[in-house]
Scaffold this motif. Structure first.
Motif, PDB file in Angstrom:
ATOM      1  N   VAL A  65       0.833  -0.942   0.019  1.00 23.67           N
ATOM      2  CA  VAL A  65      -0.131   0.079   0.050  1.00 23.67           C
ATOM      3  C   VAL A  65       0.729   1.076  -0.019  1.00 23.67           C
ATOM      4  O   VAL A  65       1.972   1.316   0.507  1.00 23.67           O
ATOM      5  N   ILE A  66       0.466   2.154  -0.901  1.00 24.49           N
ATOM      6  CA  ILE A  66       1.157   3.430  -0.983  1.00 24.49           C
ATOM      7  C   ILE A  66       0.185   4.471  -0.292  1.00 24.49           C
ATOM      8  O   ILE A  66      -0.997   4.675  -1.037  1.00 24.49           O
ATOM      9  N   PRO A  67       0.299   5.114   0.925  1.00 25.52           N
ATOM     10  CA  PRO A  67      -0.722   6.119   1.442  1.00 25.52           C
ATOM     11  C   PRO A  67      -1.198   7.160   0.484  1.00 25.52           C
ATOM     12  O   PRO A  67      -0.272   7.434  -0.563  1.00 25.52           O
ATOM     13  N   ALA A  68      -2.330   7.613   0.538  1.00 30.36           N
ATOM     14  CA  ALA A  68      -2.684   8.791  -0.139  1.00 30.36           C
ATOM     15  C   ALA A  68      -1.856  10.027   0.184  1.00 30.36           C
ATOM     16  O   ALA A  68      -1.379  10.301   1.395  1.00 30.36           O
ATOM     17  N   THR A  69      -1.526  11.157  -0.909  1.00 28.01           N
ATOM     18  CA  THR A  69      -0.877  12.322  -0.581  1.00 28.01           C
ATOM     19  C   THR A  69      -1.838  13.112   0.375  1.00 28.01           C
ATOM     20  O   THR A  69      -3.047  13.169   0.276  1.00 28.01           O
ATOM     21  N   ALA A  70      -1.074  14.027   0.646  1.00 27.10           N
ATOM     22  CA  ALA A  70      -1.769  15.240   1.573  1.00 27.10           C
ATOM     23  C   ALA A  70      -2.659  15.834   0.692  1.00 27.10           C
ATOM     24  O   ALA A  70      -2.641  16.434  -0.497  1.00 27.10           O
ATOM     25  N   GLY A  71      -4.339  15.891   0.992  1.00 27.99           N
ATOM     26  CA  GLY A  71      -5.275  16.382   0.229  1.00 27.99           C
ATOM     27  C   GLY A  71      -5.939  15.377  -0.460  1.00 27.99           C
ATOM     28  O   GLY A  71      -7.221  15.624  -1.088  1.00 27.99           O
ATOM     29  N   ALA A  72      -5.588  14.172  -0.714  1.00 23.36           N
ATOM     30  CA  ALA A  72      -6.310  13.142  -1.626  1.00 23.36           C
ATOM     31  C   ALA A  72      -6.614  11.852  -0.645  1.00 23.36           C
ATOM     32  O   ALA A  72      -6.956  10.765  -1.184  1.00 23.36           O
ATOM     33  N   GLU A  73      -6.650  12.391   0.630  1.00 16.36           N
ATOM     34  CA  GLU A  73      -7.182  11.130   1.558  1.00 16.36           C
ATOM     35  C   GLU A  73      -8.456  10.638   1.380  1.00 16.36           C
ATOM     36  O   GLU A  73      -8.692   9.550   1.857  1.00 16.36           O
ATOM     37  N   SER A  74      -9.331  11.728   0.927  1.00 15.34           N
ATOM     38  CA  SER A  74     -10.870  11.094   0.888  1.00 15.34           C
ATOM     39  C   SER A  74     -11.154  10.614  -0.567  1.00 15.34           C
ATOM     40  O   SER A  74     -12.408  10.054  -0.758  1.00 15.34           O
ATOM     41  N   ALA A  75     -10.211  10.702  -1.505  1.00 16.42           N
ATOM     42  CA  ALA A  75     -10.619  10.111  -3.081  1.00 16.42           C
ATOM     43  C   ALA A  75     -10.647   8.430  -2.670  1.00 16.42           C
ATOM     44  O   ALA A  75      -9.952   8.109  -1.742  1.00 16.42           O
ATOM     45  N   PRO A  76     -11.384   7.635  -3.543  1.00 19.57           N
ATOM     46  CA  PRO A  76     -11.733   6.249  -3.601  1.00 19.57           C
ATOM     47  C   PRO A  76     -10.279   5.590  -3.664  1.00 19.57           C
ATOM     48  O   PRO A  76      -9.435   6.292  -4.476  1.00 19.57           O
ATOM     49  N   SER A  77      -9.794   4.689  -2.974  1.00 22.51           N
ATOM     50  CA  SER A  77      -8.388   3.919  -3.046  1.00 22.51           C
ATOM     51  C   SER A  77      -8.610   2.969  -4.398  1.00 22.51           C
ATOM     52  O   SER A  77      -9.426   2.359  -4.580  1.00 22.51           O
ATOM     53  N   ILE A  78      -7.513   3.214  -5.080  1.00 22.96           N
ATOM     54  CA  ILE A  78      -7.210   2.308  -6.419  1.00 22.96           C
ATOM     55  C   ILE A  78      -6.380   1.332  -6.051  1.00 22.96           C
ATOM     56  O   ILE A  78      -5.591   1.251  -5.493  1.00 22.96           O
ATOM     57  N   GLY A  79      -6.868   0.141  -6.816  1.00 23.66           N
ATOM     58  CA  GLY A  79      -5.987  -1.123  -6.531  1.00 23.66           C
ATOM     59  C   GLY A  79      -5.472  -1.443  -7.974  1.00 23.66           C
ATOM     60  O   GLY A  79      -5.962  -1.387  -9.172  1.00 23.66           O
ATOM     61  N   LEU A  80      -4.212  -1.879  -7.992  1.00 21.77           N
ATOM     62  CA  LEU A  80      -3.243  -2.466  -9.186  1.00 21.77           C
ATOM     63  C   LEU A  80      -2.937  -3.922  -8.864  1.00 21.77           C
ATOM     64  O   LEU A  80      -2.422  -4.086  -7.878  1.00 21.77           O
ATOM     65  N   ILE A  81      -3.244  -4.556  -9.665  1.00 21.68           N
ATOM     66  CA  ILE A  81      -3.208  -6.338  -9.634  1.00 21.68           C
ATOM     67  C   ILE A  81      -2.493  -6.879 -10.679  1.00 21.68           C
ATOM     68  O   ILE A  81      -2.796  -6.719 -11.991  1.00 21.68           O
ATOM     69  N   ALA A  82      -1.577  -7.993 -10.700  1.00 20.64           N
ATOM     70  CA  ALA A  82      -0.815  -8.780 -11.441  1.00 20.64           C
ATOM     71  C   ALA A  82      -0.601 -10.185 -10.948  1.00 20.64           C
ATOM     72  O   ALA A  82      -0.809 -10.212  -9.651  1.00 20.64           O
ATOM     73  N   HIS A  83      -0.445 -11.262 -11.576  1.00 18.17           N
ATOM     74  CA  HIS A  83      -0.255 -12.321 -11.153  1.00 18.17           C
ATOM     75  C   HIS A  83       1.162 -12.897 -11.010  1.00 18.17           C
ATOM     76  O   HIS A  83       1.733 -12.520 -12.370  1.00 18.17           O
ATOM     77  N   MET A  84       1.804 -13.724 -10.160  1.00 17.83           N
ATOM     78  CA  MET A  84       3.006 -14.230 -10.318  1.00 17.83           C
ATOM     79  C   MET A  84       3.600 -15.465 -11.093  1.00 17.83           C
ATOM     80  O   MET A  84       4.673 -15.856 -11.392  1.00 17.83           O
ATOM     81  N   ASP A  85       2.450 -16.190 -11.007  1.00 17.13           N
ATOM     82  CA  ASP A  85       2.690 -17.675 -11.596  1.00 17.13           C
ATOM     83  C   ASP A  85       2.676 -17.428 -13.134  1.00 17.13           C
ATOM     84  O   ASP A  85       2.076 -16.473 -13.797  1.00 17.13           O
ATOM     85  N   THR A  86       3.269 -18.569 -13.869  1.00 18.35           N
ATOM     86  CA  THR A  86       3.200 -18.513 -15.387  1.00 18.35           C
ATOM     87  C   THR A  86       2.637 -19.967 -15.481  1.00 18.35           C
ATOM     88  O   THR A  86       2.246 -20.773 -14.757  1.00 18.35           O
ATOM     89  N   SER A  87       2.005 -19.912 -16.748  1.00 15.56           N
ATOM     90  CA  SER A  87       1.312 -21.101 -17.093  1.00 15.56           C
ATOM     91  C   SER A  87       2.224 -22.622 -17.145  1.00 15.56           C
ATOM     92  O   SER A  87       3.251 -22.383 -17.610  1.00 15.56           O
ATOM     93  N   PRO A  88       1.348 -23.692 -17.021  1.00 15.00           N
ATOM     94  CA  PRO A  88       1.921 -24.934 -16.914  1.00 15.00           C
ATOM     95  C   PRO A  88       1.963 -25.540 -18.295  1.00 15.00           C
ATOM     96  O   PRO A  88       2.497 -26.914 -18.490  1.00 15.00           O
ATOM     97  N   ASP A  89       1.311 -24.774 -19.354  1.00 15.97           N
ATOM     98  CA  ASP A  89       1.154 -25.116 -20.845  1.00 15.97           C
ATOM     99  C   ASP A  89       2.461 -25.325 -21.417  1.00 15.97           C
ATOM    100  O   ASP A  89       2.362 -25.898 -22.565  1.00 15.97           O
ATOM    101  N   ALA A  90       3.560 -24.645 -21.038  1.00 14.99           N
ATOM    102  CA  ALA A  90       4.777 -24.774 -21.716  1.00 14.99           C
ATOM    103  C   ALA A  90       5.919 -24.888 -20.823  1.00 14.99           C
ATOM    104  O   ALA A  90       5.648 -24.416 -19.815  1.00 14.99           O
TER     105      ALA A  90
END
Length: 416
Positions: A65-90
């Motif tokens: 988590v990266i805390p909101a900067t001053a003045g943006a504390e009330s803005a909706p929190s945004i999430g960014l997501i990615a996955h660590m595994d790779t496919s078993p297909d190859a």
């Protein structure tokens, strides 16, 4: 000395793909393979080195988590997501990435083994003439799915660390294991994550934006035969393997992955095992349209019934397990989330190309659980195979979109 953020981004990606992280569907552990934690621990230390609070939670999910900067504390929190595994297909261990300035035509990936990347087979590569492209040596997948997504998000973190003056809302970051085997959100704690809306960075070519995906299920057809010595089998033997082959043959060719595109669904027999006495067929059921999806299930049930009627001596059963559902209906409830993504693309000098996912993402499951989560491109191509590749500029653009989303987050007042 100023850090070259583009060079750092590429170095991150190359570092990540060399870490073996394939998931394993046969495992009951969480994560399914311990090697995924090798990457999780690398990311944990890199995040902390940039001053970001991070932890590895239950099941191997990495939260930061990266805390909101001053003045943006009330803005909706945004999430960014990615996955660590790779496919078993190859094959996924021992990845040897190589950077090639693509000048057109075929690419010789491996002179020793005469492995060639064919421009005829993969014509999309023609869009990247003159650019640097990361290829493999033709013996493993690359892992851009989804280490390009991880690198793009980490590049955003590095950008914010270098530019503390940039205002932004609270930013939640999640790196999940086991997405490739459908278990990426099994241990994902949405409440702990704390985002009001989110984006997975797990898409394809540069500029694509995805807010709908397949409804998905897996079918298991089990066929029981009658085993008799082949020397005295006439009129007695019922060969389960032959019946299984007959069953697969009756799946319409026009309903196969290799004959469908866009929003067209498919029935895909992807694994068949057995003997004379018992055979199993695993079939993927996919469709964007819910009614067409249900019709495919009914079609399989009718085929099983038909097979049993034709051969009363055999036993045949059908089991269907739901995997994930189309996220479009959930995204539509919060249209502002998708509009923000479009604005971020334009801020990165891209016009979004909105396409349906012919697959699924963690975002589909998270959207169904109440966290709207469209899917952002990472720039890669030919995932799950040894011809996977990633144009370097496309990776940079994915990072730029992540940065744009972070910048815009400070000004978001409502998602309604």
């Amino acid at each position: 000395m100023a850090v070259d953020l583009n060079q750092s981004l590429l170095e991150r990606f190359l570092r990540y793909v060399r870490i073996h992280t394939q998931s394993n569907e046969a495992s009951n552990e969480a994560p399914s393979t311990a090697v995924q934690l090798d990457l999780a621990n690398v990311l944990l230390e890199e995040l902390r080195a940039m001053g970001v609070e991070a932890e590895i939670g239950r099941g191997g999910v990495l939260y930061a988590v990266i805390p909101a900067t001053a003045g943006a504390e009330s803005a909706p929190s945004i999430g960014l997501i990615a996955h660590m595994d790779t496919s078993p297909d190859a094959p996924g261990a021992g990845v040897k990435p190589q950077i090639v300035r693509y000048t057109g035509g075929d690419v010789l990936l491996n002179p020793e083994k005469c492995i060639v990347f064919s421009a005829k087979t993969f014509p999309e590569i023609g869009r990247y003439i003159g650019e640097e492209v990361v290829f493999t040596d033709g013996t493993t997948l690359l892992g851009a799915d989804d280490k390009a997504g991880i690198a793009a998000i980490m590049g955003m973190v590095e950008y914010l660390a270098a530019h503390p003056e940039v205002p932004h809302a609270r930013i939640a970051i999640g790196f999940t294991p086991d997405e490739e085997i459908g278990r990426g959100t099994e241990n994902f704690d949405i409440a702990h994550f704390g985002a009001d809306y989110a984006y997975t960075f797990d898409g394809g070519e540069v500029g694509t934006l995805e807010s709908e995906n397949f409804n998905a299920a897996s079918a298991l057809v089990k066929i029981r035969g009658v085993g008799v010595h082949p020397g005295s089998a006439k009129g007695k033997m019922v060969n389960a393997l032959r019946l299984a082959a007959k069953f697969v043959e009756r799946l319409p060719a026009e309903m196969s992955p290799e004959c469908t595109d866009g929003r067209e669904g498919f029935l895909h027999p992807h694994d068949m095992t057995g003997s004379v006495t018992e055979a199993s067929i695993h079939i993927l059921i996919r469709d964007h349209d819910r009614e067409a999806f249900e019709e495919k299930k009914r079609f399989l049930a009718a085929l099983v019934k038909e097979l049993k009627a034709e051969c009363p001596q055999c036993g045949a059963t059908l089991e269907i397990r739901e995997s994930y559902e189309n996220m479009r209906g959930y995204i539509d409830k919060k249209p502002r989330v998708l509009e923000l993504a479009r604005e971020a693309y334009r801020a990165a000098d891209l016009e979004p190309v909105e396409v349906p996912i012919r697959g699924g993402t963690d975002g589909a499951m998270l959207s169904a659980k109440g966290l709207p989560c469209p899917n952002i491109f990472t720039g890669g191509m030919n995932y799950h195979g040894v011809y996977e590749c990633l144009p370097v500029k496309s990776l940079e653009k994915a990072r730029d979109v992540a940065v744009a989303l972070a910048k815009m987050s400070a000004t978001v007042e409502s998602l309604d």
